[in-house]
Design a protein around this motif. Structure first.
Motif, PDB file in Angstrom:
ATOM      1  N   LEU A 400       0.941  -1.584  -0.095  1.00 29.31           N
ATOM      2  CA  LEU A 400       0.207  -0.070   0.323  1.00 29.31           C
ATOM      3  C   LEU A 400       1.122   0.992   0.061  1.00 29.31           C
ATOM      4  O   LEU A 400       0.430   1.541  -0.198  1.00 29.31           O
ATOM      5  CB  LEU A 400      -0.952  -0.128   1.759  1.00 29.31           C
ATOM      6  CG  LEU A 400      -2.105  -0.802   1.138  1.00 29.31           C
ATOM      7  CD1 LEU A 400      -2.942  -0.833   2.424  1.00 29.31           C
ATOM      8  CD2 LEU A 400      -2.940  -0.791   0.347  1.00 29.31           C
ATOM      9  N   SER A 401       2.331   1.252   0.914  1.00 30.95           N
ATOM     10  CA  SER A 401       3.266   2.051   0.923  1.00 30.95           C
ATOM     11  C   SER A 401       3.520   2.762  -0.015  1.00 30.95           C
ATOM     12  O   SER A 401       3.707   3.371  -0.665  1.00 30.95           O
ATOM     13  CB  SER A 401       3.788   2.044   1.681  1.00 30.95           C
ATOM     14  OG  SER A 401       3.591   2.274   2.467  1.00 30.95           O
ATOM     15  N   LEU A 402       3.705   1.994  -0.893  1.00 34.47           N
ATOM     16  CA  LEU A 402       4.188   1.619  -2.181  1.00 34.47           C
ATOM     17  C   LEU A 402       3.520   2.290  -3.861  1.00 34.47           C
ATOM     18  O   LEU A 402       4.068   3.226  -4.061  1.00 34.47           O
ATOM     19  CB  LEU A 402       4.368   0.120  -3.216  1.00 34.47           C
ATOM     20  CG  LEU A 402       5.631   0.793  -4.359  1.00 34.47           C
ATOM     21  CD1 LEU A 402       6.620   1.897  -4.538  1.00 34.47           C
ATOM     22  CD2 LEU A 402       6.070  -1.205  -4.940  1.00 34.47           C
ATOM     23  N   MET A 403       1.969   1.931  -3.412  1.00 36.02           N
ATOM     24  CA  MET A 403       1.430   2.512  -4.118  1.00 36.02           C
ATOM     25  C   MET A 403       0.893   4.215  -4.145  1.00 36.02           C
ATOM     26  O   MET A 403       1.525   4.831  -4.798  1.00 36.02           O
ATOM     27  CB  MET A 403      -0.337   1.380  -4.760  1.00 36.02           C
ATOM     28  CG  MET A 403       0.029   0.657  -5.207  1.00 36.02           C
ATOM     29  SD  MET A 403      -0.686  -0.148  -4.846  1.00 36.02           S
ATOM     30  CE  MET A 403      -1.808  -1.508  -3.606  1.00 36.02           C
ATOM     31  N   LEU A 404       0.771   4.172  -2.987  1.00 33.59           N
ATOM     32  CA  LEU A 404       0.630   5.483  -2.298  1.00 33.59           C
ATOM     33  C   LEU A 404       1.938   6.960  -3.073  1.00 33.59           C
ATOM     34  O   LEU A 404       2.185   8.073  -3.185  1.00 33.59           O
ATOM     35  CB  LEU A 404       0.240   5.829  -1.193  1.00 33.59           C
ATOM     36  CG  LEU A 404      -0.924   5.132  -0.095  1.00 33.59           C
ATOM     37  CD1 LEU A 404      -0.722   5.753   1.199  1.00 33.59           C
ATOM     38  CD2 LEU A 404      -1.704   6.448  -1.085  1.00 33.59           C
ATOM     39  N   PHE A 405       3.807   5.769  -2.354  1.00 36.39           N
ATOM     40  CA  PHE A 405       4.490   6.852  -2.633  1.00 36.39           C
ATOM     41  C   PHE A 405       4.055   7.129  -4.607  1.00 36.39           C
ATOM     42  O   PHE A 405       4.950   7.860  -4.889  1.00 36.39           O
ATOM     43  CB  PHE A 405       5.585   5.690  -3.184  1.00 36.39           C
ATOM     44  CG  PHE A 405       5.690   5.832  -1.384  1.00 36.39           C
ATOM     45  CD1 PHE A 405       5.602   6.599  -0.077  1.00 36.39           C
ATOM     46  CD2 PHE A 405       7.299   5.080  -0.749  1.00 36.39           C
ATOM     47  CE1 PHE A 405       6.286   6.213   1.042  1.00 36.39           C
ATOM     48  CE2 PHE A 405       7.039   4.723   0.505  1.00 36.39           C
ATOM     49  CZ  PHE A 405       6.609   5.386   1.518  1.00 36.39           C
ATOM     50  N   LEU A 406       4.101   5.720  -5.882  1.00 41.97           N
ATOM     51  CA  LEU A 406       3.537   6.310  -6.856  1.00 41.97           C
ATOM     52  C   LEU A 406       2.865   7.416  -6.945  1.00 41.97           C
ATOM     53  O   LEU A 406       2.966   8.167  -8.320  1.00 41.97           O
ATOM     54  CB  LEU A 406       3.299   4.413  -7.692  1.00 41.97           C
ATOM     55  CG  LEU A 406       4.511   3.789  -7.876  1.00 41.97           C
ATOM     56  CD1 LEU A 406       3.970   2.761  -8.178  1.00 41.97           C
ATOM     57  CD2 LEU A 406       5.820   4.118  -7.922  1.00 41.97           C
ATOM     58  N   SER A 407       2.003   7.233  -6.201  1.00 38.60           N
ATOM     59  CA  SER A 407       0.538   7.843  -6.944  1.00 38.60           C
ATOM     60  C   SER A 407       0.991   9.469  -6.286  1.00 38.60           C
ATOM     61  O   SER A 407       0.800  10.522  -7.100  1.00 38.60           O
ATOM     62  CB  SER A 407      -0.336   8.559  -5.624  1.00 38.60           C
ATOM     63  OG  SER A 407      -1.711   8.891  -6.389  1.00 38.60           O
ATOM     64  N   ALA A 408       2.305   9.489  -5.467  1.00 39.78           N
ATOM     65  CA  ALA A 408       2.706  11.057  -4.744  1.00 39.78           C
ATOM     66  C   ALA A 408       3.331  11.990  -6.032  1.00 39.78           C
ATOM     67  O   ALA A 408       3.855  13.086  -5.796  1.00 39.78           O
ATOM     68  CB  ALA A 408       3.083  11.047  -3.061  1.00 39.78           C
ATOM     69  N   ALA A 409       4.082  10.998  -6.942  1.00 44.02           N
ATOM     70  CA  ALA A 409       5.550  11.364  -7.547  1.00 44.02           C
ATOM     71  C   ALA A 409       4.774  11.089  -8.761  1.00 44.02           C
ATOM     72  O   ALA A 409       5.429  11.601  -9.740  1.00 44.02           O
ATOM     73  CB  ALA A 409       6.462   9.930  -7.246  1.00 44.02           C
ATOM     74  N   GLY A 410       3.656  10.963  -8.897  1.00 44.75           N
ATOM     75  CA  GLY A 410       2.458  11.627 -10.464  1.00 44.75           C
ATOM     76  C   GLY A 410       3.008  10.367 -10.939  1.00 44.75           C
ATOM     77  O   GLY A 410       3.049  10.919 -12.671  1.00 44.75           O
ATOM     78  N   LEU A 411       3.191   9.452 -10.749  1.00 45.92           N
ATOM     79  CA  LEU A 411       3.362   7.863 -11.659  1.00 45.92           C
ATOM     80  C   LEU A 411       1.935   7.440 -12.284  1.00 45.92           C
ATOM     81  O   LEU A 411       1.645   7.099 -11.097  1.00 45.92           O
ATOM     82  CB  LEU A 411       4.614   7.339 -11.142  1.00 45.92           C
ATOM     83  CG  LEU A 411       5.968   7.998 -11.071  1.00 45.92           C
ATOM     84  CD1 LEU A 411       6.998   6.602 -10.888  1.00 45.92           C
ATOM     85  CD2 LEU A 411       6.629   8.104 -12.245  1.00 45.92           C
ATOM     86  N   PRO A 412       1.670   6.365 -13.126  1.00 48.01           N
ATOM     87  CA  PRO A 412       0.504   6.159 -13.136  1.00 48.01           C
ATOM     88  C   PRO A 412       0.754   4.450 -12.742  1.00 48.01           C
ATOM     89  O   PRO A 412       1.288   4.103 -12.281  1.00 48.01           O
ATOM     90  CB  PRO A 412       0.775   5.563 -14.794  1.00 48.01           C
ATOM     91  CG  PRO A 412       2.627   5.843 -15.845  1.00 48.01           C
ATOM     92  CD  PRO A 412       2.966   6.778 -14.247  1.00 48.01           C
ATOM     93  N   PRO A 413      -0.355   3.852 -12.472  1.00 49.03           N
ATOM     94  CA  PRO A 413      -1.084   3.626 -12.506  1.00 49.03           C
ATOM     95  C   PRO A 413      -2.447   4.417 -11.779  1.00 49.03           C
ATOM     96  O   PRO A 413      -3.476   4.625 -11.260  1.00 49.03           O
ATOM     97  CB  PRO A 413      -2.042   3.160 -13.080  1.00 49.03           C
ATOM     98  CG  PRO A 413      -1.776   1.618 -12.261  1.00 49.03           C
ATOM     99  CD  PRO A 413      -0.429   2.758 -11.612  1.00 49.03           C
ATOM    100  N   PHE A 414      -1.952   5.894 -11.096  1.00 46.29           N
ATOM    101  CA  PHE A 414      -2.502   6.675 -10.060  1.00 46.29           C
ATOM    102  C   PHE A 414      -2.790   8.146  -9.740  1.00 46.29           C
ATOM    103  O   PHE A 414      -3.181   8.685 -11.539  1.00 46.29           O
ATOM    104  CB  PHE A 414      -1.745   6.177  -8.886  1.00 46.29           C
ATOM    105  CG  PHE A 414      -1.232   4.927  -8.470  1.00 46.29           C
ATOM    106  CD1 PHE A 414      -1.742   3.795  -7.568  1.00 46.29           C
ATOM    107  CD2 PHE A 414       0.493   4.329  -8.846  1.00 46.29           C
ATOM    108  CE1 PHE A 414      -2.113   2.857  -6.886  1.00 46.29           C
ATOM    109  CE2 PHE A 414       0.070   2.806  -8.547  1.00 46.29           C
ATOM    110  CZ  PHE A 414      -0.857   2.622  -7.815  1.00 46.29           C
TER     111      PHE A 414
END
Length: 546
Positions: A400-414
């Protein structure tokens, strides 16, 4: 006609109130305009009265916040279907008296804030101890949401100041709960900088009232549209910009945020990161884009430079941090820079991207602070020098943390991808190539900062030297569920973004062309430039529904 909150008394002889007011009792749709604020104040009063029954505080607050989400969702649906709505208090015609005017921008921000507060309230079940409940955590929470909701829904500039004060008073209470030395230090810094910003805001409000004789936002927009002589519009725009940029933690007055947000309980940190800076950025957009668009256009270059500096300071600051919550605080600051970039670029696409980024940031930043709290619960520390092995020990939490990190960084698919794409596209199309480069660099540095967190705290093997958990792990299950829900929301938005993008574009269009907003307050006068106030009872009416 404008629906009134209070019953009408007998009219003076020769006065036809029906020419200005709707004489029938307002329907539920009209009441939705003010119900979110009244609901929060009522819940806060009930919780204060039940100070002897602390066991009831959490369920009552959670139920009240669930009701707030429902009210804001109904309000957003009503505004989307019918356009901006206005409710006046008592027998005062606009621009006099207190007005609540809600458009798509205000309704979107209010609903997102309610959802974030509702989810974070579940986190409080395991993290808020009896001492903090006794000293008023839940009444302060409801008062905070009353201030946040009022700021998003008011149609009056002075009452925007009033709702700022309401949320600031409650935030002081939440920040100092626990009375630890670090909390007191953070509260002093937070309080002093916000006092300075609020003073500048009040000075700007006083100058504006002295120049125009009105504080109704629809009336201000109409009068400033004709560039009245003798009004120091550029001075006013600069004062509002500086005051709200300070409240939003933009450069160079950004240092108060990482110095304060890591000191309270993680529930409070999550609330603050998700909501408070966004109230400041909302007020900046409302006053700059809707009320003073020509002055904001002339200030576009300084705003762009401010945005670039804020993005870079936030990104490099995150790279330099060891404490998780201080690191996430700099991520919040970098996001404020991205929103300011959309304001500087302007236009429908740039402004829609800024609004979309703000909505995304409200959810994801609150989730990241919840992640920091879970890391402390699971491993006994928030510091990267001591955290390790979380991927092996807590694989679900790590995922879950990794997905939130990707979203905060502006990376897909978030969710972070789409506003970033919109902002870069708008910047390139309008010739702001250096801001587009700044957005790309911010994304790269944010990715590096959050990647460093994942490598050290999650991927690095645990050598048995990490501190022991400081709280019962069982109490973290609810927080983990909250993080999971927030992750699902950011993933769902990333995979199916069109409804939220459409709503943001509609909100941006309403800010750039506020005719519908003005028409909701002055249905006849809004048809002519500068026809806001003082046109007689019939012209001073406003509609809540078509």
């Amino acid at each position: 006609m404008i629906p009134m909150l209070l019953p009408l008394a007998a009219a003076p002889a020769g006065v036809d109130l029906a020419a200005a007011y709707r004489m029938a009792t307002p329907g539920l749709a009209e009441w939705l305009t003010i119900l979110p604020v009244a609901w929060c104040l009522l819940a806060g009063a009930v919780l204060t009265a039940l100070r002897g029954g602390l066991n009831w505080h959490a369920p009552i607050a959670i139920a009240a916040l669930a009701g707030l989400v429902l009210l804001d969702a109904l309000l957003l649906a009503h505004v989307a279907a019918s356009g901006p709505v206005t409710m006046m208090m008592g027998r005062w015609l606009p621009p006099f008296g207190i007005a609540f005017t809600v458009d798509m921008t205000g309704a979107l921000f209010a609903l997102t804030a309610a959802v974030v507060a509702f989810l974070v309230s579940f986190q409080s079940l395991g993290d808020i101890d009896a001492g903090r409940r006794r000293y008023g955590f839940y009444p302060f929470l409801m008062l905070l949401m009353a201030g946040v909701s009022g700021a998003f829904l008011t149609g009056d500039l002075f009452n925007l100041y009033v709702w700022f004060e309401v949320l600031l008073i409650s935030s002081f209470g939440l920040l100092v709960l626990g009375s630890e030395k670090a909390q007191l230090d953070g509260t002093v810094k937070y309080g002093f900088l916000n006092l300075v910003a609020t003073t500048l805001f009040l000075v700007a409000v006083g100058l504006l009232y002295g120049a125009l004789g009105t504080l109704n936002m629809a009336d201000i927009a109409a009068k400033l549209a004709v560039a009245p002589a003798g009004v120091p519009v550029m001075t006013l725009a600069a004062l509002f910009l500086f005051a709200f940029a300070m409240k939003a933690a933009a450069f160079p007055m950004n240092f108060w945020l990482p110095a304060a947000y890591h000191t309270p309980n993680t529930v409070v940190s999550a609330l603050f990161a998700g909501l408070l800076t966004k109230v400041g950025i909302y007020a900046l957009i409302r006053t700059g884009v809707m009320l003073m668009p020509h002055a904001t256009e002339r200030l576009a270059l300084p705003i762009g430079l401010l945005a670039l500096a804020t993005m870079l300071v936030g990104s490099f600051g995150a790279l330099a941090q060891d404490n998780l919550r201080r690191l996430f605080g700099y991520i919040v600051i970098a996001g404020i820079g991205a929103i300011l970039a959309g304001v500087a670029v302007g236009g429908a696409e740039g402004l829609a991207g800024a609004l979309l980024y703000a909505l995304h940031s409200m959810l994801v930043m609150a989730a990241l602070y919840a992640v920091a709290g879970l890391a402390r619960t699971y491993a006994g520390s928030e510091r990267l020098t001591t955290l390790s092995g979380l991927w092996t020990a807590r694989p679900l939490f790590a995922g879950l943390s990794l997905m939130l990190f990707l979203s905060a960084a502006g990376l897909p698919p978030f969710s972070g991808l789409w506003p970033k794409v919109m902002l870069i596209k708008a910047a390139l199309e309008t010739g702001w190539w250096w801001l587009a480069v700044g957005l790309v660099v911010m994304g790269l540095l944010t990715t590096l900062a959050l990647g460093r967190v994942f490598l050290l705290a999650y991927w690095r093997p645990d050598e048995g030297k990490a501190p022991q958990p400081t709280a019962p792990v069982g109490g973290a299950r609810i927080t983990l569920g909250v993080v999971a829900v927030m992750t699902v929301l950011t993933l769902g938005f990333g995979l199916y973004p069109q409804p939220v993008i459409s709503a943001a574009q509609q909100a941006a269009a309403g800010l750039l062309d506020p005719v519908a907003y003005q028409h909701s307050v002055f249905p006849t006068a809004a048809q002519e430039p500068g026809g806001g106030a003082g046109t007689g009872a019939g012209a001073g009416a406003g509609e809540a529904t078509p």
